[in-house]
Structure formats: C-alpha cells, structure tokens
Design a protein around this motif. Structure first.
Motif, PDB file in Angstrom:
ATOM      1  N   GLU A   1      10.983 119.941   7.620  1.00 54.48           N
ATOM      2  CA  GLU A   1      10.736 119.176   6.392  1.00 54.48           C
ATOM      3  C   GLU A   1      11.520 117.864   6.387  1.00 54.48           C
ATOM      4  OE1 GLU A   1      10.695 123.608   5.161  1.00 54.48           O
ATOM      5  OE2 GLU A   1      11.774 122.333   6.564  1.00 54.48           O
TER       6      GLU A   1
ATOM      7  N   ASP B   1      10.441 113.997   5.989  1.00 53.11           N
ATOM      8  CA  ASP B   1      11.109 113.045   5.094  1.00 53.11           C
ATOM      9  C   ASP B   1      11.360 111.736   5.835  1.00 53.11           C
ATOM     10  OD1 ASP B   1      11.307 115.072   3.172  1.00 53.11           O
ATOM     11  OD2 ASP B   1      13.428 115.471   3.578  1.00 53.11           O
TER      12      ASP B   1
ATOM     13  N   ARG C   1       8.266 109.656   6.488  1.00 51.59           N
ATOM     14  CA  ARG C   1       7.698 109.063   5.264  1.00 51.59           C
ATOM     15  C   ARG C   1       8.407 107.777   4.841  1.00 51.59           C
ATOM     16  NH1 ARG C   1       6.234 114.562   2.909  1.00 51.59           N
ATOM     17  NH2 ARG C   1       8.432 114.927   2.852  1.00 51.59           N
TER      18      ARG C   1
ATOM     19  N   ILE D   1      19.206 106.053  -0.920  1.00 53.87           N
ATOM     20  CA  ILE D   1      18.849 107.274  -0.182  1.00 53.87           C
ATOM     21  C   ILE D   1      20.092 108.117   0.042  1.00 53.87           C
ATOM     22  CG2 ILE D   1      18.099 108.134   2.091  1.00 53.87           C
ATOM     23  CD1 ILE D   1      16.142 105.811   2.201  1.00 53.87           C
TER      24      ILE D   1
ATOM     25  N   VAL E   1      17.792 117.368   4.328  1.00 54.63           N
ATOM     26  CA  VAL E   1      16.908 116.561   3.480  1.00 54.63           C
ATOM     27  C   VAL E   1      17.322 115.090   3.536  1.00 54.63           C
ATOM     28  CG1 VAL E   1      18.226 116.964   1.359  1.00 54.63           C
ATOM     29  CG2 VAL E   1      15.838 116.387   1.174  1.00 54.63           C
TER      30      VAL E   1
ATOM     31  N   GLY F   1      16.396 111.983   1.027  1.00 51.09           N
ATOM     32  CA  GLY F   1      15.651 111.746  -0.199  1.00 51.09           C
ATOM     33  C   GLY F   1      16.250 110.676  -1.080  1.00 51.09           C
ATOM     34  N   ALA F   2      15.536 110.398  -2.169  1.00 51.43           N
ATOM     35  CA  ALA F   2      15.932 109.365  -3.121  1.00 51.43           C
ATOM     36  C   ALA F   2      17.240 109.729  -3.798  1.00 51.43           C
ATOM     37  CB  ALA F   2      14.843 109.176  -4.161  1.00 51.43           C
TER      38      ALA F   2
ATOM     39  N   GLU G   1      17.512 115.298  -7.522  1.00 49.68           N
ATOM     40  CA  GLU G   1      16.463 116.142  -6.956  1.00 49.68           C
ATOM     41  C   GLU G   1      16.758 116.499  -5.504  1.00 49.68           C
ATOM     42  OE1 GLU G   1      11.749 116.047  -5.780  1.00 49.68           O
ATOM     43  OE2 GLU G   1      12.529 114.492  -7.106  1.00 49.68           O
ATOM     44  N   VAL G   2      17.398 115.586  -4.799  1.00 47.00           N
ATOM     45  CA  VAL G   2      17.710 115.815  -3.388  1.00 47.00           C
ATOM     46  C   VAL G   2      18.552 117.089  -3.226  1.00 47.00           C
ATOM     47  CG1 VAL G   2      19.784 114.376  -3.238  1.00 47.00           C
ATOM     48  CG2 VAL G   2      18.357 114.648  -1.248  1.00 47.00           C
TER      49      VAL G   2
ATOM     50  N   VAL H   1      16.235 120.142  -3.644  1.00 44.08           N
ATOM     51  CA  VAL H   1      15.449 120.290  -2.416  1.00 44.08           C
ATOM     52  C   VAL H   1      16.324 120.883  -1.310  1.00 44.08           C
ATOM     53  CG1 VAL H   1      14.186 119.047  -0.613  1.00 44.08           C
ATOM     54  CG2 VAL H   1      13.843 118.435  -3.009  1.00 44.08           C
TER      55      VAL H   1
END
Length: 111
Positions: free
Chosen positions: A10, A14, A17, A70, A87, A89-90, A95-96, A99
């Motif tokens: 995953e 990330d 993306r 990030i 992970v 992520g933002a 939220e990171v 996750v």
C-alpha cells in the motif's frame, strides 16, 4: 549497519500516486533517512510516534516533509536491518496515523 528500504504494498501505491516533484523529494528524504533511520534520541533522523489521537503507534517513527505537507510513517525491523515504510500521506490531518495503524494491524506489524 546498512539498512534496506522496504515498502508495504500500500505504501508503494502511496509513493506512485505522488506527483513527479513530490516523488523526487520523498525519494531523497527516504534516501537520507535510510543512512540513519534510528530515532532522534539514538542519534538518527526518525521522530518516534507514541499515542496519536488514540492510535497507539509506539515503536513507529515518522518523517515530516513540511514544505510538501507529507508525512511518512515507518517501522525499523532491526533483526532484518529493514526500514519498512508503512504509509506516505498528507500531513494536513492525522489521517495518516489512522492509516498506519490499520496497515500495521492488517500486516501484523508488531509495535
């Protein structure tokens, strides 16, 4: 110790993306941290995570790329000499961390 950079599937998604520029900056940051991924209290670059917003991520570390907004959460697997990226992520919300906890549970990554 020479560390090996490893991604959860995953986390690899990330990374893919990210936009081209973000990908370059993240790759450089990971390359730098890979040289010494230990926690800052052991002379490394990683900032230890604890209990964030009710998510117990003790044993995990983070890298903040403030200019890009990030966060990267990773786990050191010292026995195998691996820096496992959980992970990417933002940074805007926490939220990171949600996750990271879900992925750690899914892949049975010990704290």
């Amino acid at each position: 110790m020479n560390w090996k950079l490893v991604y959860l599937p995953e986390a690899e998604k990330d990374f893919r993306r990210l936009s081209g520029n973000e990908r370059i900056v993240v790759a450089k940051a990971l390359e730098k941290v890979l040289k010494n991924p230990l926690p800052v209290n052991e002379g490394g670059y990683g900032k230890p995570l604890g209990n964030k917003q009710g998510n117990n991520l003790s044993g995990f570390l983070k890298i903040k790329l403030k200019n890009l907004g990030i966060r990267i959460v990773y786990k050191l697997i010292k026995i195998d000499g691996q820096m496992l990226v959980v992970v990417i992520g933002a940074r805007a919300d926490d939220e990171v961390y949600d996750v990271a906890l879900r992925r750690a549970e899914k892949h049975d990554i010990k704290k």
